[in-house]
Enzyme design. Structure first.
Site, short mmCIF file in Angstrom:
data_model
loop_
_atom_site.label_atom_id
_atom_site.label_comp_id
_atom_site.label_asym_id
_atom_site.label_seq_id
_atom_site.Cartn_x
_atom_site.Cartn_y
_atom_site.Cartn_z
N LYS A 177 0.90 -1.08 -0.10
CA LYS A 177 -0.05 -0.02 0.10
C LYS A 177 1.06 1.30 0.00
O LYS A 177 0.67 2.32 -0.73
CB LYS A 177 -0.84 -0.14 1.16
CG LYS A 177 -1.68 1.20 1.40
CD LYS A 177 -2.62 1.60 0.30
CE LYS A 177 -3.25 3.06 0.75
NZ LYS A 177 -4.81 3.09 0.12
N LYS A 245 0.07 11.66 5.48
CA LYS A 245 0.47 10.57 6.36
C LYS A 245 1.01 9.52 5.66
O LYS A 245 2.12 8.77 6.19
CB LYS A 245 -0.89 10.18 6.97
CG LYS A 245 -0.50 9.00 7.98
CD LYS A 245 -1.23 7.70 7.29
CE LYS A 245 -2.67 7.84 6.84
NZ LYS A 245 -3.08 6.35 6.16
#
Length: 299
Positions: A177, A245
């Site tokens: 990811k 993030k």
């Protein structure tokens, strides 16, 4: 006695932009879903779709066979998982946690280890495809964990996504990811630079993006974000705050393994600067705004 052919009962924790439509897709597939989230309107939405709203994490997970979590980042995963009111203290032994949040690989490894002590299984299963992919149930799902747990989760994941791959042990889904977010951010940045270049050159932007998307420069990013660029519509499907993030996760993880990400580092800084300029709540296609500012536009 329970019906052995019945679908497993699911607790869903985190009903945001992604979580709400995903939980609804499980309801459509016939799964019983009990949800918990912090916003009452999201709980009302789940109930309206045929789910059950719980008043706490403990209430949501206590009878669940499978617990799916979809929250913003590592601190939230830790907050919902640990402590006397958390998942691990309240889920039944033998339950399977599918964490679909995008967090650091280490957080996933630690969660799996701590859950195993309670007889609870875990897989990390972050997703790509954004809000549209969640709604359409065509997400790409990258999984880390044991083969047997992946096999048990697969029918559920097939109600949520299209490309579902076990990538390796715990944390591997998060690593893939992170790579996904690197590619997406760099891709959006390249598209944004092209848009500003094309517009300043007086070219028909709609026509230009159409022909570019038909060739080697074409991408899922350009297909999904073309209208955002054309209309300057930055309503969040995926917020800059979250991509910020994620760029932190990938740059940190890359440092840990000794991989150089020179272009990724530049785009990480551009994402950070956009956030510093107050655009953190906008869609990540708003990287266009940063290029416009650099090119002299007053925004």
């Amino acid at each position: 006695m329970s019906n052995p052919t019945a679908l497993p009962s699911i607790a869903w924790i985190g009903l945001g932009i992604m979580g709400s439509p995903m939980a609804e897709n499980l309801l459509k597939a016939g799964y019983p879903v009990t949800g918990f989230t912090l916003e009452q309107d999201k709980l009302d939405r789940l109930a309206a779709a045929g789910g059950a709203a719980a008043g706490s994490i403990a209430e949501a997970v206590k009878d669940a066979d499978v617990i799916i979590t979809m929250v913003p980042a590592s601190p939230q995963v830790e907050a919902i998982s640990y402590g006397e009111n958390g998942i691990l203290e309240n889920a039944k032994s033998g339950a399977l946690i599918i964490d679909m949040s995008s967090i650091t690989p280490q957080t996933s490894v630690d969660l799996a280890k701590n859950a195993a002590e309670k007889g609870i299984r875990v897989i990390d299963a972050p997703v790509s495809g954004g809000e549209a992919g969640a709604i359409e149930a065509v997400l790409s799902i990258m999984v880390g964990g044991e083969q047997a747990d992946f096999d048990a989760a697969l029918p559920i994941l097939e109600a949520l996504g299209k490309t579902i791959v076990l990538c390796g042990p715990h944390g591997s889904g998060q690593t893939v990811k992170a790579a996904n977010q690197l590619i997406v951010a760099v891709n959006i940045q390249a598209c944004a630079e092209a848009v500003v270049f094309l517009e300043k050159s007086g070219v028909d932007l709609n026509a230009a993006l159409d022909v570019l998307n038909g060739g080697l420069a074409g991408s899922t990013v350009l297909t999904r974000k073309k209208d955002n660029f054309l209309n300057r519509d930055f309503k969040p499907g995926f917020r800059i705050d979250l991509h910020h993030k994620d760029m932190g996760i990938v740059t940190d993880a890359a440092r840990n393994v000794g991989a150089a990400l020179p272009v990724g580092a530049v785009v990480a800084q551009l994402v950070a600067s956009l956030r510093a300029q107050g655009d953190g709540g906008l869609d990540h296609s708003a990287l266009l705004r940063a290029v416009e500012r650099l090119s002299g536009a007053q925004i």
